[in-house]
Design a protein around this motif. Structure first.
Motif, PDB file in Angstrom:
ATOM      1  N   PHE A 170       0.827  -1.204   0.000  1.00 32.35           N
ATOM      2  CA  PHE A 170       0.000   0.000   0.000  1.00 32.35           C
ATOM      3  C   PHE A 170       0.869   1.265   0.000  1.00 32.35           C
ATOM      4  CE2 PHE A 170      -2.578  -3.357   1.996  1.00 32.35           C
ATOM      5  CZ  PHE A 170      -3.608  -3.414   1.072  1.00 32.35           C
ATOM      6  N   ASP A 171       1.991   1.217   0.724  1.00 33.16           N
ATOM      7  CA  ASP A 171       2.928   2.344   0.713  1.00 33.16           C
ATOM      8  C   ASP A 171       3.505   2.538  -0.688  1.00 33.16           C
ATOM      9  OD1 ASP A 171       2.572   2.972   3.378  1.00 33.16           O
ATOM     10  OD2 ASP A 171       4.335   1.841   4.053  1.00 33.16           O
ATOM     11  N   PHE A 172       3.834   1.442  -1.348  1.00 32.83           N
ATOM     12  CA  PHE A 172       4.362   1.518  -2.710  1.00 32.83           C
ATOM     13  C   PHE A 172       3.350   2.207  -3.613  1.00 32.83           C
ATOM     14  CE2 PHE A 172       4.969  -0.037  -7.023  1.00 32.83           C
ATOM     15  CZ  PHE A 172       6.330   0.170  -7.206  1.00 32.83           C
ATOM     16  N   TYR A 173       2.090   1.831  -3.483  1.00 34.51           N
ATOM     17  CA  TYR A 173       1.043   2.449  -4.290  1.00 34.51           C
ATOM     18  C   TYR A 173       0.995   3.962  -4.027  1.00 34.51           C
ATOM     19  CZ  TYR A 173      -3.389   3.488  -6.513  1.00 34.51           C
ATOM     20  OH  TYR A 173      -4.351   4.030  -7.338  1.00 34.51           O
ATOM     21  N   GLN A 174       0.972   4.342  -2.757  1.00 39.83           N
ATOM     22  CA  GLN A 174       0.855   5.761  -2.420  1.00 39.83           C
ATOM     23  C   GLN A 174       2.065   6.562  -2.885  1.00 39.83           C
ATOM     24  OE1 GLN A 174      -0.475   5.307   1.833  1.00 39.83           O
ATOM     25  NE2 GLN A 174      -1.946   6.841   1.140  1.00 39.83           N
ATOM     26  N   HIS A 175       3.240   5.981  -2.815  1.00 43.38           N
ATOM     27  CA  HIS A 175       4.442   6.701  -3.238  1.00 43.38           C
ATOM     28  C   HIS A 175       4.551   6.798  -4.754  1.00 43.38           C
ATOM     29  CE1 HIS A 175       5.840   5.873   0.916  1.00 43.38           C
ATOM     30  NE2 HIS A 175       6.326   7.091   0.768  1.00 43.38           N
ATOM     31  N   ASN A 176       3.946   5.886  -5.487  1.00 42.84           N
ATOM     32  CA  ASN A 176       4.129   5.847  -6.934  1.00 42.84           C
ATOM     33  C   ASN A 176       2.883   6.165  -7.758  1.00 42.84           C
ATOM     34  OD1 ASN A 176       7.017   4.786  -7.382  1.00 42.84           O
ATOM     35  ND2 ASN A 176       6.196   3.509  -5.755  1.00 42.84           N
ATOM     36  N   PHE A 177       1.705   5.923  -7.197  1.00 41.31           N
ATOM     37  CA  PHE A 177       0.469   6.142  -7.936  1.00 41.31           C
ATOM     38  C   PHE A 177      -0.304   7.362  -7.431  1.00 41.31           C
ATOM     39  CE2 PHE A 177       1.507   1.822  -8.908  1.00 41.31           C
ATOM     40  CZ  PHE A 177       0.974   1.560 -10.150  1.00 41.31           C
ATOM     41  N   GLY A 178      -0.307   7.561  -6.125  1.00 37.88           N
ATOM     42  CA  GLY A 178      -1.043   8.683  -5.548  1.00 37.88           C
ATOM     43  C   GLY A 178      -1.854   8.259  -4.345  1.00 37.88           C
ATOM     44  N   VAL A 179      -2.843   9.050  -4.037  1.00 41.42           N
ATOM     45  CA  VAL A 179      -3.683   8.815  -2.862  1.00 41.42           C
ATOM     46  C   VAL A 179      -4.384   7.468  -2.975  1.00 41.42           C
ATOM     47  CG1 VAL A 179      -5.662   9.675  -1.552  1.00 41.42           C
ATOM     48  CG2 VAL A 179      -4.018  11.285  -2.535  1.00 41.42           C
ATOM     49  N   LEU A 180      -4.354   6.738  -1.891  1.00 46.29           N
ATOM     50  CA  LEU A 180      -4.965   5.413  -1.839  1.00 46.29           C
ATOM     51  C   LEU A 180      -6.356   5.540  -1.234  1.00 46.29           C
ATOM     52  CD1 LEU A 180      -4.578   2.329  -2.220  1.00 46.29           C
ATOM     53  CD2 LEU A 180      -3.674   2.286   0.102  1.00 46.29           C
ATOM     54  N   ALA A 188       2.938  -6.237 -11.382  1.00 47.87           N
ATOM     55  CA  ALA A 188       1.948  -5.574 -12.237  1.00 47.87           C
ATOM     56  C   ALA A 188       1.983  -4.062 -12.025  1.00 47.87           C
ATOM     57  CB  ALA A 188       0.546  -6.121 -11.956  1.00 47.87           C
ATOM     58  N   MET A 189       2.160  -3.630 -10.771  1.00 46.26           N
ATOM     59  CA  MET A 189       2.263  -2.194 -10.508  1.00 46.26           C
ATOM     60  C   MET A 189       3.529  -1.626 -11.152  1.00 46.26           C
ATOM     61  SD  MET A 189       0.704  -1.266  -6.756  1.00 46.26           S
ATOM     62  CE  MET A 189       1.298  -2.564  -5.701  1.00 46.26           C
ATOM     63  N   LYS A 190       4.620  -2.356 -11.070  1.00 43.40           N
ATOM     64  CA  LYS A 190       5.877  -1.889 -11.670  1.00 43.40           C
ATOM     65  C   LYS A 190       5.752  -1.798 -13.190  1.00 43.40           C
ATOM     66  CE  LYS A 190       8.934  -3.559  -8.018  1.00 43.40           C
ATOM     67  NZ  LYS A 190       9.984  -4.556  -7.670  1.00 43.40           N
ATOM     68  N   ILE A 191       5.089  -2.765 -13.796  1.00 44.19           N
ATOM     69  CA  ILE A 191       4.882  -2.731 -15.248  1.00 44.19           C
ATOM     70  C   ILE A 191       4.042  -1.512 -15.613  1.00 44.19           C
ATOM     71  CG2 ILE A 191       3.749  -3.891 -17.188  1.00 44.19           C
ATOM     72  CD1 ILE A 191       4.572  -6.570 -15.781  1.00 44.19           C
ATOM     73  N   SER A 192       2.994  -1.263 -14.862  1.00 39.01           N
ATOM     74  CA  SER A 192       2.154  -0.083 -15.112  1.00 39.01           C
ATOM     75  C   SER A 192       2.984   1.193 -15.081  1.00 39.01           C
ATOM     76  CB  SER A 192       1.042   0.025 -14.060  1.00 39.01           C
ATOM     77  OG  SER A 192       0.153  -1.046 -14.163  1.00 39.01           O
ATOM     78  N   VAL A 248       5.346   1.846 -18.105  1.00 39.16           N
ATOM     79  CA  VAL A 248       4.739   2.328 -19.354  1.00 39.16           C
ATOM     80  C   VAL A 248       3.981   3.639 -19.137  1.00 39.16           C
ATOM     81  CG1 VAL A 248       4.638   0.045 -20.438  1.00 39.16           C
ATOM     82  CG2 VAL A 248       2.685   0.861 -19.101  1.00 39.16           C
ATOM     83  N   GLY A 249       4.198   4.263 -17.980  1.00 38.35           N
ATOM     84  CA  GLY A 249       3.612   5.567 -17.715  1.00 38.35           C
ATOM     85  C   GLY A 249       2.141   5.558 -17.352  1.00 38.35           C
ATOM     86  N   LYS A 250       1.633   4.418 -16.913  1.00 38.85           N
ATOM     87  CA  LYS A 250       0.225   4.305 -16.515  1.00 38.85           C
ATOM     88  C   LYS A 250       0.153   4.277 -14.993  1.00 38.85           C
ATOM     89  CE  LYS A 250      -1.064   3.645 -20.790  1.00 38.85           C
ATOM     90  NZ  LYS A 250      -1.892   4.524 -21.552  1.00 38.85           N
ATOM     91  N   ARG A 251      -0.180   5.394 -14.415  1.00 41.79           N
ATOM     92  CA  ARG A 251      -0.242   5.516 -12.955  1.00 41.79           C
ATOM     93  C   ARG A 251      -1.678   5.405 -12.469  1.00 41.79           C
ATOM     94  NH1 ARG A 251       4.391   7.447 -10.592  1.00 41.79           N
ATOM     95  NH2 ARG A 251       5.989   8.075 -12.062  1.00 41.79           N
TER      96      ARG A 251
END
Length: 104
Positions: A2-12, A35-39, A42-45
């Motif tokens: 979940f921390d990885f998501y918040q640091h790389n994708f945004g608000v969880l 899967a998150m790393k692949i996203s 390719v610039g898909k956050r």
């Protein structure tokens, strides 16, 4: 995760947190993380793109990281191959010399 998501994708949001948790239960942490790393690569956050990768894993019965890498490699090769025929439909295939054929 979940921390990885918040640091790389945004608000969880609570909804996305639940989806990530369900995905971890179904696919395991290593596949969800990959899967998150692949996203991201390719610039898909966004989670929808990541979940699309996971759905493809389900369809292809991908279970390991090695399977994910092979699936991604195959996807990249397929993505490159049709572009040549679509952009140059009148270009003949690659010439392969056959010494048994007599030239006129």
């Amino acid at each position: 995760m979940f921390d990885f998501y918040q640091h790389n994708f945004g608000v969880l949001s609570p909804f996305i947190a639940e989806e990530i948790g369900d995905s971890i239960d179904e696919f395991g942490e290593p596949l969800v993380m990959e899967a998150m790393k692949i996203s991201l690569s390719v610039g898909k956050r966004n989670w929808r793109y990541t979940y699309g990768i996971l759905k493809k894993c389900r369809e292809e019965q991908v279970k390991t990281l090695e399977d994910v890498w092979a699936m991604e490699k195959e996807f990249e090769q397929r993505k490159k191959a049709p572009a040549m025929t679509e952009t140059c439909p009148n270009v003949p295939g690659i010439y392969q010399h056959n010494p048994s054929e007599v030239e006129a």
